[in-house]
Design a protein around this motif. Structure first.
Motif, PDB file in Angstrom:
ATOM      1  N   LEU A 172       0.828  -1.199   0.000  1.00  0.00           N
ATOM      2  CA  LEU A 172       0.000   0.000   0.000  1.00  0.00           C
ATOM      3  C   LEU A 172       0.867   1.255   0.000  1.00  0.00           C
ATOM      4  N   ARG A 173       1.872   1.284   0.850  1.00  0.00           N
ATOM      5  CA  ARG A 173       2.771   2.442   0.940  1.00  0.00           C
ATOM      6  C   ARG A 173       3.453   2.714  -0.396  1.00  0.00           C
ATOM      7  N   VAL A 174       3.969   1.692  -1.024  1.00  0.00           N
ATOM      8  CA  VAL A 174       4.664   1.849  -2.306  1.00  0.00           C
ATOM      9  C   VAL A 174       3.700   2.308  -3.401  1.00  0.00           C
ATOM     10  N   ALA A 175       2.518   1.729  -3.456  1.00  0.00           N
ATOM     11  CA  ALA A 175       1.548   2.091  -4.492  1.00  0.00           C
ATOM     12  C   ALA A 175       1.097   3.537  -4.356  1.00  0.00           C
ATOM     13  N   VAL A 176       0.772   3.950  -3.139  1.00  0.00           N
ATOM     14  CA  VAL A 176       0.310   5.325  -2.924  1.00  0.00           C
ATOM     15  C   VAL A 176       1.440   6.307  -3.217  1.00  0.00           C
ATOM     16  N   SER A 177       2.624   6.016  -2.708  1.00  0.00           N
ATOM     17  CA  SER A 177       3.774   6.893  -2.919  1.00  0.00           C
ATOM     18  C   SER A 177       4.101   7.037  -4.406  1.00  0.00           C
ATOM     19  N   SER A 178       4.146   5.937  -5.122  1.00  0.00           N
ATOM     20  CA  SER A 178       4.459   5.969  -6.556  1.00  0.00           C
ATOM     21  C   SER A 178       3.404   6.731  -7.340  1.00  0.00           C
ATOM     22  N   PHE A 179       2.143   6.500  -7.011  1.00  0.00           N
ATOM     23  CA  PHE A 179       1.068   7.183  -7.714  1.00  0.00           C
ATOM     24  C   PHE A 179       1.151   8.689  -7.486  1.00  0.00           C
ATOM     25  N   LEU A 180       1.371   9.102  -6.243  1.00  0.00           N
ATOM     26  CA  LEU A 180       1.434  10.531  -5.937  1.00  0.00           C
ATOM     27  C   LEU A 180       2.661  11.192  -6.560  1.00  0.00           C
ATOM     28  N   GLN A 181       3.773  10.485  -6.648  1.00  0.00           N
ATOM     29  CA  GLN A 181       4.950  11.031  -7.332  1.00  0.00           C
ATOM     30  C   GLN A 181       4.651  11.255  -8.816  1.00  0.00           C
ATOM     31  N   SER A 182       4.008  10.290  -9.430  1.00  0.00           N
ATOM     32  CA  SER A 182       3.645  10.428 -10.846  1.00  0.00           C
ATOM     33  C   SER A 182       2.641  11.555 -11.043  1.00  0.00           C
ATOM     34  N   MET A 183       1.670  11.640 -10.164  1.00  0.00           N
ATOM     35  CA  MET A 183       0.676  12.701 -10.258  1.00  0.00           C
ATOM     36  C   MET A 183       1.330  14.072 -10.082  1.00  0.00           C
ATOM     37  N   SER A 184       2.289  14.169  -9.199  1.00  0.00           N
ATOM     38  CA  SER A 184       3.013  15.421  -8.984  1.00  0.00           C
ATOM     39  C   SER A 184       3.736  15.844 -10.265  1.00  0.00           C
ATOM     40  N   LEU A 185       4.333  14.899 -10.960  1.00  0.00           N
ATOM     41  CA  LEU A 185       5.006  15.191 -12.219  1.00  0.00           C
ATOM     42  C   LEU A 185       4.014  15.711 -13.267  1.00  0.00           C
ATOM     43  N   VAL A 186       2.845  15.099 -13.335  1.00  0.00           N
ATOM     44  CA  VAL A 186       1.819  15.538 -14.276  1.00  0.00           C
ATOM     45  C   VAL A 186       1.377  16.966 -13.954  1.00  0.00           C
ATOM     46  N   VAL A 187       1.147  17.250 -12.683  1.00  0.00           N
ATOM     47  CA  VAL A 187       0.719  18.597 -12.283  1.00  0.00           C
ATOM     48  C   VAL A 187       1.816  19.609 -12.581  1.00  0.00           C
ATOM     49  N   ASP A 188       3.071  19.266 -12.296  1.00  0.00           N
ATOM     50  CA  ASP A 188       4.197  20.173 -12.597  1.00  0.00           C
ATOM     51  C   ASP A 188       4.273  20.464 -14.097  1.00  0.00           C
ATOM     52  N   THR A 189       4.002  19.462 -14.913  1.00  0.00           N
ATOM     53  CA  THR A 189       4.028  19.646 -16.361  1.00  0.00           C
ATOM     54  C   THR A 189       2.892  20.576 -16.806  1.00  0.00           C
ATOM     55  N   ILE A 190       1.715  20.385 -16.251  1.00  0.00           N
ATOM     56  CA  ILE A 190       0.582  21.264 -16.571  1.00  0.00           C
ATOM     57  C   ILE A 190       0.930  22.709 -16.223  1.00  0.00           C
ATOM     58  N   VAL A 191       1.494  22.925 -15.058  1.00  0.00           N
ATOM     59  CA  VAL A 191       1.856  24.279 -14.617  1.00  0.00           C
ATOM     60  C   VAL A 191       2.920  24.892 -15.537  1.00  0.00           C
ATOM     61  N   ALA A 192       3.878  24.085 -15.966  1.00  0.00           N
ATOM     62  CA  ALA A 192       4.960  24.582 -16.826  1.00  0.00           C
ATOM     63  C   ALA A 192       4.441  25.059 -18.188  1.00  0.00           C
ATOM     64  N   PHE A 193       3.338  24.487 -18.654  1.00  0.00           N
ATOM     65  CA  PHE A 193       2.826  24.852 -19.975  1.00  0.00           C
ATOM     66  C   PHE A 193       1.682  25.857 -19.928  1.00  0.00           C
TER      67      PHE A 193
END
Length: 105
Positions: free
Chosen positions: A83-104
């Motif tokens: 559970l810890r690994v799945a949640v952490s990995s998902f949130l890291q990926s989501m953070s990257l997506v949000v950072d990309t949206i903000v950059a553009f």
């Protein structure tokens, strides 16, 4: 971001990764609600994050539901470490997506 104690109901705008129909129990659960600044951003994040499926569906179930501008996430796992690994990995990926949206913007 807030955590709740129940998983979101099945409905339109929902995708489930790692569904297990064998009856195996997933006793460890985490539910998150993530509110994004706009409906458009929420839709983009939802669509991007639904591309990847769970690597170990026998150990992790993930449900993601869009109720724009809020994304509802529910994770269930056979072991707390999964559970810890799945949640952490998902949130890291989501953070990257949000950072990309903000950059553009």
């Amino acid at each position: 971001m807030s955590a709740a104690s129940t998983s979101p109901a099945q409905g339109e705008g929902e995708a489930k990764a790692g569904a297990n129909d064998s009856g195996e129990e997933f006793p460890f659960k985490q539910v998150l609600e993530i509110k994004l600044p706009s409906v458009e951003d929420a839709d983009t994040v939802f669509r991007v994050m639904n591309v990847d499926k769970e690597v170990r569906p026998d150990r992790i179930q993930r449900t993601i539901r869009l109720d724009a501008p809020t994304i509802h996430l529910a994770f269930a796992a056979t072991e707390i470490r999964h559970l810890r690994v799945a949640v952490s990995s998902f949130l890291q990926s989501m953070s990257l997506v949000v950072d990309t949206i903000v950059a553009f913007k």
